[in-house]
Design an enzyme around this catalytic site. Structure first.
Site, short mmCIF file in Angstrom:
data_model
loop_
_atom_site.label_atom_id
_atom_site.label_comp_id
_atom_site.label_asym_id
_atom_site.label_seq_id
_atom_site.Cartn_x
_atom_site.Cartn_y
_atom_site.Cartn_z
N HIS A 1 -3.26 3.78 -3.34
CA HIS A 1 -3.05 3.59 -4.77
C HIS A 1 -2.99 4.93 -5.49
O HIS A 1 -3.58 5.92 -5.05
CB HIS A 1 -4.17 2.75 -5.38
CG HIS A 1 -4.17 1.33 -4.89
ND1 HIS A 1 -5.30 0.55 -4.88
CD2 HIS A 1 -3.18 0.56 -4.41
CE1 HIS A 1 -4.99 -0.66 -4.40
NE2 HIS A 1 -3.71 -0.67 -4.11
N SER B 1 4.43 -5.66 -1.94
CA SER B 1 5.36 -5.50 -3.06
C SER B 1 4.77 -4.72 -4.22
O SER B 1 5.45 -4.44 -5.19
CB SER B 1 5.85 -6.87 -3.55
OG SER B 1 4.76 -7.68 -3.94
N GLU C 1 1.76 -3.10 -7.14
CA GLU C 1 1.16 -3.47 -8.42
C GLU C 1 1.70 -2.55 -9.50
O GLU C 1 1.94 -1.36 -9.27
CB GLU C 1 -0.37 -3.34 -8.39
CG GLU C 1 -1.04 -3.95 -7.19
CD GLU C 1 -1.14 -2.95 -6.05
OE1 GLU C 1 -0.95 -1.73 -6.26
OE2 GLU C 1 -1.38 -3.40 -4.93
N ASN D 1 0.03 0.95 -10.03
CA ASN D 1 0.25 2.08 -9.13
C ASN D 1 1.70 2.52 -9.01
O ASN D 1 1.97 3.59 -8.46
CB ASN D 1 -0.26 1.72 -7.74
CG ASN D 1 -1.76 1.54 -7.73
OD1 ASN D 1 -2.50 2.47 -7.99
ND2 ASN D 1 -2.21 0.31 -7.48
N SER E 1 1.43 -13.94 -0.26
CA SER E 1 0.48 -14.78 -0.97
C SER E 1 0.96 -16.22 -1.15
O SER E 1 0.21 -17.06 -1.65
CB SER E 1 0.19 -14.19 -2.36
OG SER E 1 1.38 -14.09 -3.12
N GLY E 2 2.19 -16.53 -0.74
CA GLY E 2 2.70 -17.89 -0.92
C GLY E 2 3.83 -18.20 0.03
O GLY E 2 4.27 -17.36 0.83
#
Length: 327
Positions: free
Chosen positions: A38, A105, A107, A110, A174-175
């Site tokens: 980060h 992917s 944030e 960052n 996450s999905g």
């Protein structure tokens, strides 16, 4: 067999300390170590953000056995994917084949700081990640890459120092949309919640393409301390952002925004979500949910840079023994 890891959390410790903790964690018996990547801490109270790749290179040389992983690198904005491929190849050489490239992917916190290009929506971010993984994979295979894609242009790129052992790619999902897009593009799954349905969907998608299931890598925070009240206060001060969930955490732009978004989170809220204090059984119970969901690799975050030495010296070995007995 479930493997247990230690997190080199760049947001809460400086680079020299992280290398020392990495060596100590290996000595205490952790199976692997993951390193956050980060540009900024989540909250100013954490206070650090050294470059992850410099840390990983140093850790690769300072350790001998423990496996290493970036957790995770965004190869789309702050770094060009060709640069990520070069960094991964170099760390793999330094680590003698112990490195896994964890990708995600990203944030807003960052990525927008560096490029000033704005923060894309999640659909565009996933499309960028898919194209980046293709570039990285081809470069790590030794190919000369020419690409004029939807998101990246690469002209005559080639890696001149390639490791003998190929770099495995892990991707944060996450999905179901992420599973559909990345299950066959990467080797291993990274997930932030003990979601058995997600793990099953990942394995099903890979098996349908004739691939093995790969590793499933997770991470959870703990706040060990002989004094439970001190642990709860420290977890609240440094880690209350964690409860926002990924949909929120990926969008907030600054540590000040995280502070504002979590201003009404109480110490008890944090204590309800994160094992705090000296009770190792509480940590084992929290980890059990990940094991039950099918995770093969589970990394712990000990909250508080100032507590790492005590955690490693006093808690790590009995905790690992308890975790392995439970697994």
């Amino acid at each position: 067999m479930t493997r247990f890891g230690y997190t080199l959390m760049t947001e809460q410790s400086g680079p020299k300390d992280l290398v020392r903790y990495a060596v100590s964690a290996e000595e205490r018996g952790f199976d692997f170590e993951v390193c956050s990547d980060h540009f900024s801490p989540w909250l100013t109270s954490q206070g650090h953000a050294p470059n992850a790749w410099a840390v990983l290179g140093a850790v690769a040389q300072a350790t001998e056995r423990v496996e290493l992983c970036s957790y995770v690198t965004c190869p789309t904005m702050r770094y060009h994917p060709a640069v990520v491929a070069q960094q991964a190849a170099t760390v793999q050489i330094l680590a003698d084949g112990r490195f896994t490239l964890g990708l995600g992917s990203g944030e807003n916190l960052n990525e927008h700081i560096v490029t000033g290009a704005g923060w894309p929506n999640v659909r565009r971010r996933q499309a960028m990640l898919g194209e980046a993984i293709k570039i990285i994979r081809e470069l790590l295979m030794g190919e000369t890459v020419n690409l004029c894609g939807d998101h990246f242009q690469v002209d005559q790129a080639r890696l001149w120092d390639l490791p003998e052992i190929p770099v495995a790619l892990a991707v944060a999902v996450s999905g179901r949309n992420g599973v559909d897009r990345f299950a066959t593009a990467a080797d291993d799954l990274i997930a932030v919640q003990p979601d058995a349905e997600l793990v099953h969907a990942w394995h099903t998608a890979r098996q349908a393409s004739g691939l093995d299931g790969g590793r499933v890598i997770g991470q959870l925070p703990v706040c060990w301390d002989p004094d439970r009240d001190a642990a709860v206060q420290r977890a609240h001060r440094q880690f209350r952002w964690f409860g926002g969930g990924w949909l929120v955490n990926s969008e907030l732009p600054t540590p000040a925004a995280f502070a504002a978004a979590t201003q009404f989170v109480t110490p008890q809220d944090v204590a309800d979500a994160i094992p705090c204090g000296p009770d190792l059984d509480a940590i084992v119970e929290a980890v059990r949910a990940y094991s039950a969901a099918g995770f093969t690799d589970i990394a712990l975050i000990q909250i508080g840079g100032e507590t790492q030495e005590a955690f490693l010296a006093k808690a790590a070995e009995p905790l690992l023994a308890a975790l392995r007995a439970a697994a």
